[in-house]
Design a protein around this motif. Structure first.
Motif, PDB file in Angstrom:
ATOM      1  N   TRP A  96      -0.915   6.725  -9.273  1.00 20.40           N
ATOM      2  CA  TRP A  96       0.416   6.836  -9.865  1.00 20.40           C
ATOM      3  C   TRP A  96       1.440   6.669  -8.764  1.00 20.40           C
ATOM      4  O   TRP A  96       1.338   7.302  -7.711  1.00 20.40           O
ATOM      5  CB  TRP A  96       0.582   8.195 -10.523  1.00 20.40           C
TER       6      TRP A  96
ATOM      7  N   ASP B  47      -5.191  10.167  -9.520  1.00 18.33           N
ATOM      8  CA  ASP B  47      -5.652  11.027 -10.612  1.00 18.33           C
ATOM      9  C   ASP B  47      -7.172  11.159 -10.569  1.00 18.33           C
ATOM     10  O   ASP B  47      -7.841  10.515  -9.770  1.00 18.33           O
ATOM     11  CB  ASP B  47      -5.139  10.534 -11.970  1.00 18.33           C
TER      12      ASP B  47
ATOM     13  N   GLU C   1      -9.345  10.082 -12.520  1.00 24.27           N
ATOM     14  CA  GLU C   1     -10.066   8.981 -13.154  1.00 24.27           C
ATOM     15  C   GLU C   1     -10.056   7.713 -12.309  1.00 24.27           C
ATOM     16  O   GLU C   1     -10.373   6.634 -12.791  1.00 24.27           O
ATOM     17  CB  GLU C   1      -9.463   8.705 -14.533  1.00 24.27           C
TER      18      GLU C   1
ATOM     19  N   GLU D 279       1.554   3.299 -13.209  1.00 17.69           N
ATOM     20  CA  GLU D 279       0.154   3.704 -13.128  1.00 17.69           C
ATOM     21  C   GLU D 279      -0.685   2.461 -12.886  1.00 17.69           C
ATOM     22  O   GLU D 279      -0.656   1.513 -13.664  1.00 17.69           O
ATOM     23  CB  GLU D 279      -0.316   4.378 -14.411  1.00 17.69           C
TER      24      GLU D 279
ATOM     25  N   ASP E 198       3.200  20.004  -6.396  1.00 19.82           N
ATOM     26  CA  ASP E 198       2.436  18.918  -7.005  1.00 19.82           C
ATOM     27  C   ASP E 198       1.684  18.132  -5.929  1.00 19.82           C
ATOM     28  O   ASP E 198       2.196  17.947  -4.825  1.00 19.82           O
ATOM     29  CB  ASP E 198       3.366  17.978  -7.776  1.00 19.82           C
TER      30      ASP E 198
ATOM     31  N   HIS F  64       0.188   9.386  -6.252  1.00 25.62           N
ATOM     32  CA  HIS F  64      -0.719  10.446  -6.680  1.00 25.62           C
ATOM     33  C   HIS F  64      -1.988   9.794  -7.206  1.00 25.62           C
ATOM     34  O   HIS F  64      -1.927   8.871  -8.026  1.00 25.62           O
ATOM     35  CB  HIS F  64      -0.066  11.290  -7.776  1.00 25.62           C
TER      36      HIS F  64
END
Length: 103
Positions: A37, A31, A33, A55, A87, A29
């Motif tokens: 992940w 994010d 920023e 992360e 998700d 995933h």
């Protein structure tokens, strides 16, 4: 503050899931920023539970969470079940997950 006995229960739960023979699912995933992940999850009670989470920050730092380290000053292992249908997760190979986890 969390009750120490509750922490022991939580650690035991995640450890049992990790040590089980359950089928593993792996996801990535991105994010907002610039971090990535990486997630390893197993099914439990009709939910997909994250047992390992890494992360990789935009700055190149790697933070790993599992039953061995539930949280630190940077974050922690999610306590929420995931749903790949809802998700924003991208399926990845077990090898890709392990490459990141072991780096």
């Amino acid at each position: 503050m969390v009750n120490p006995e509750r922490i022991v229960e939580i650690v035991a739960y995640y450890r049992a899931l990790e040590e089980s023979a359950a089928l593993r699912y792996h996801f990535r995933h991105a994010d907002g920023e610039g971090g990535l992940w990486y997630i390893e999850a197993v099914p439990d009670r009709d939910e997909l539970i994250v047992i390992k989470q890494a992360e990789l920050t935009q700055a190149g730092r790697l933070h790993r969470y599992s039953w061995e380290l539930l949280e630190d000053e940077h974050g922690g292992l999610t306590d929420q079940a995931i749903d790949p249908e809802v998700d924003p997760l991208e399926p990845i190979s077990p090898e890709e997950f392990q490459r990141v986890w072991n780096s």
